[in-house]
Every structure is written in C-alpha cells, then in structure tokens.
Design an enzyme around this catalytic site. Structure first.
Site, PDB file in Angstrom:
ATOM      1  N   SER A   1       5.868  -1.876  -2.143  1.00 19.00           N
ATOM      2  CA  SER A   1       5.864  -2.779  -3.309  1.00 19.00           C
ATOM      3  C   SER A   1       4.772  -2.402  -4.315  1.00 19.00           C
ATOM      4  O   SER A   1       3.790  -3.114  -4.449  1.00 19.00           O
ATOM      5  CB  SER A   1       5.746  -4.245  -2.868  1.00 19.00           C
ATOM      6  OG  SER A   1       4.787  -4.436  -1.857  1.00 19.00           O
TER       7      SER A   1
ATOM      8  N   SER B   1      -0.201   4.536   4.447  1.00 21.33           N
ATOM      9  CA  SER B   1      -1.492   3.822   4.436  1.00 21.33           C
ATOM     10  C   SER B   1      -1.694   3.053   5.746  1.00 21.33           C
ATOM     11  O   SER B   1      -2.822   2.819   6.169  1.00 21.33           O
ATOM     12  CB  SER B   1      -1.579   2.877   3.227  1.00 21.33           C
ATOM     13  OG  SER B   1      -0.540   1.917   3.260  1.00 21.33           O
ATOM     14  N   GLY B   2      -0.606   2.621   6.390  1.00 20.07           N
ATOM     15  CA  GLY B   2      -0.736   1.944   7.688  1.00 20.07           C
ATOM     16  C   GLY B   2      -0.075   0.579   7.782  1.00 20.07           C
ATOM     17  O   GLY B   2      -0.299  -0.156   8.745  1.00 20.07           O
ATOM     18  N   LYS B   3       0.777   0.242   6.842  1.00 14.33           N
ATOM     19  CA  LYS B   3       1.422  -1.079   6.814  1.00 14.33           C
ATOM     20  C   LYS B   3       2.226  -1.359   8.096  1.00 14.33           C
ATOM     21  O   LYS B   3       2.051  -2.385   8.735  1.00 14.33           O
ATOM     22  CB  LYS B   3       2.359  -1.198   5.593  1.00 14.33           C
ATOM     23  CG  LYS B   3       1.661  -0.982   4.268  1.00 14.33           C
ATOM     24  CD  LYS B   3       2.633  -1.029   3.101  1.00 14.33           C
ATOM     25  CE  LYS B   3       3.706   0.038   3.109  1.00 14.33           C
ATOM     26  NZ  LYS B   3       3.217   1.427   2.965  1.00 14.33           N
ATOM     27  N   SER B   4       3.112  -0.441   8.453  1.00 16.82           N
ATOM     28  CA  SER B   4       3.984  -0.654   9.624  1.00 16.82           C
ATOM     29  C   SER B   4       3.157  -0.662  10.903  1.00 16.82           C
ATOM     30  O   SER B   4       3.377  -1.508  11.785  1.00 16.82           O
ATOM     31  CB  SER B   4       5.036   0.448   9.724  1.00 16.82           C
ATOM     32  OG  SER B   4       5.867   0.419   8.599  1.00 16.82           O
TER      33      SER B   4
ATOM     34  N   GLY C   1       0.843  -1.196   0.000  1.00 17.14           N
ATOM     35  CA  GLY C   1       0.000   0.000   0.000  1.00 17.14           C
ATOM     36  C   GLY C   1       0.873   1.238   0.000  1.00 17.14           C
ATOM     37  O   GLY C   1       2.087   1.162   0.208  1.00 17.14           O
TER      38      GLY C   1
END
Ligand SMILES: Nc1ncnc2c1ncn2[C@@H]1O[C@H](COP(=O)(O)OP(=O)(O)OP(=O)(O)O)[C@@H](O)[C@H]1O
Ligand SMILES: [Mg+2]
Length: 199
Positions: free
Chosen positions: A108, A38-41, A34
C-alpha cells in the site's frame, strides 16, 4: 453509512460487542505498510501464531494471497491498486464485525490509498504499522527475486524502483527491520495489540 436504494441492511441478533465478549478481546486492524521485502508478512504471520497460542481470534490478510482470488482481476496500475485496497478494506471491515483481529500486510505505497482505507475501516479500528527498511536492504534480501527483475526493466511499476512509496506521516507503530530483529519487531506488535484489544 450511505444506504443504496432498494437494498436494505438486515441486522442480525449477534453484534460486534457480543463477538468481542465471546472472544475476550476487542477487534482491530493493524495495517502493515512498507516496501516489498521489508518484513510485513514475516511479522504479521508470527504475530498471528502468538495471538492464536493465546486463544485470540485473528486473521492475516496478505497482499499476494488476495491477488490470486478476490483481486485476481486487477492490474498494478494506480487505479487498480486503489480498487485493490478498497476491496480489502471492505473485507476487513466485515471481519471486524465478527470480533477478529485483522493483520493486513500490504505494500500500500500511496498515502491517499491508505487514508481511504482508514476512512472505510474507521479511525478507531485502523492502526497503521510502518514496516520501515531502506530499499537497498530490501533489494539485498530480494526474497522473491523481483527487485532484480525490476532493475532489469522486466517488471514495470515496481514500488521503490520504478513506482513511488510514500511513508506514513505518524504511524501508530514504527518497525525498523534493518535495525531490530524479527523477534523484537513481533514483540512490539504483540504489546501494542494486547494493549489496544483489551476489553
Ligand atoms: N526484523 C525483521 N522483521 C521482518 N523480517 C525481517 C527482519 N529482519 C530480517 N527479515 C527478513 O526480511 C525478509 C522479509 O520478507 P517478507 O516476505 O516478510 O517481506 P514483505 O514485506 O512481506 O514483502 P512483500 O511485500 O514482497 O510480500 C524475510 O526474509 C525476513 O527473514
Ligand atoms: Mg509479504
């Protein structure tokens, strides 16, 4: 698996199934993709904590962290991004062999790169989680201040601004972080991981 000439694999006595039985769960990789912000970590690290609290074996792989070490020599050109994801995928594969749940937080942006990762990790172990958030909201969050710099042209090839992001076609998990709270997103991932990693 292709074997190179004069390099022979050494097969130890401890295999993946043994590690998985010891850990009490299967290994798998959740690949969070994302936009930046977006909030991945945030999601991956909170899931790590909750799995750890349950006594599960887990490791977070985070984009920024690998770029300091393992991939510190790579730029952000399309070729270097592809090499970055290839190295990460190979590393994740090694961790899966030790029965570890791998939570991978990488922008990615390109479908082809993610498909290559799926190919390296293997379709049974690779679970794509689309951390979806409109670019306007990511830009509003601007957690690192990079969107502003990208808008000013001070960072080139910035995903969502001056470089493309290709959303997954049919992700195993869809996390819409503008609509759902952090806790809701984390619980969705927890339910998915607990189900998928059950022995
Ligand atoms: N539902 C949600 N899930 C995750 N993060 C959320 C959510 N709602 C709001 N946020 C906020 O969005 C921000 C997400 O930042 P985070 O660093 O996790 O993004 P990222 O995808 O890892 O970005 P990058 O690719 O730059 O590392 C945090 O400030 C977090 O508090
Ligand atoms: Mg991050």
């Amino acid at each position: 698996m292709e074997e190179k000439k004069n390099i022979r694999r050494f097969n130890g006595a401890v295999d993946r199934g043994m590690w998985e039985r010891l850990g009490g769960h299967r290994a798998l990789a959740v690949w969070f993709t994302g936009l930046s912000g977006s909030g991945k970590s945030t999601i991956a690290h909170e899931v790590e904590k909750r799995l750890f609290d349950r006594g599960m074996r887990v490791k977070v792989f985070d984009g920024d962290n690998v770029r300091h070490g393992l991939c510190g020599d790579l730029s952000f050109s399309p070729e270097a991004r592809a090499e970055n994801t290839r190295r990460i995928a190979e590393m994740v594969k090694l961790f899966l062999e030790n029965g570890i749940i791998c939570l991978c937080a990488f922008i990615s942006p390109l479908r082809a790169d993610r498909e290559r990762v799926r190919g390296i990790i293997g379709p049974n172990d690779f679970h794509e989680a689309f951390v979806s958030c409109p670019v306007q909201e990511c830009e509003r969050r601007d957690t690192k201040g990079y969107y502003r710099l990208a808008r000013e042209g001070k960072i080139k090839n910035y995903t969502g601004i001056s470089a493309p992001y290709e959303p997954p076609v049919s992700p195993g998990l869809l996390l819409e972080t503008e609509k759902a709270s952090i806790d809701e997103c984390v619980e969705r991932v927890m339910a998915y991981v607990l189900k998928t990693s059950a022995l």
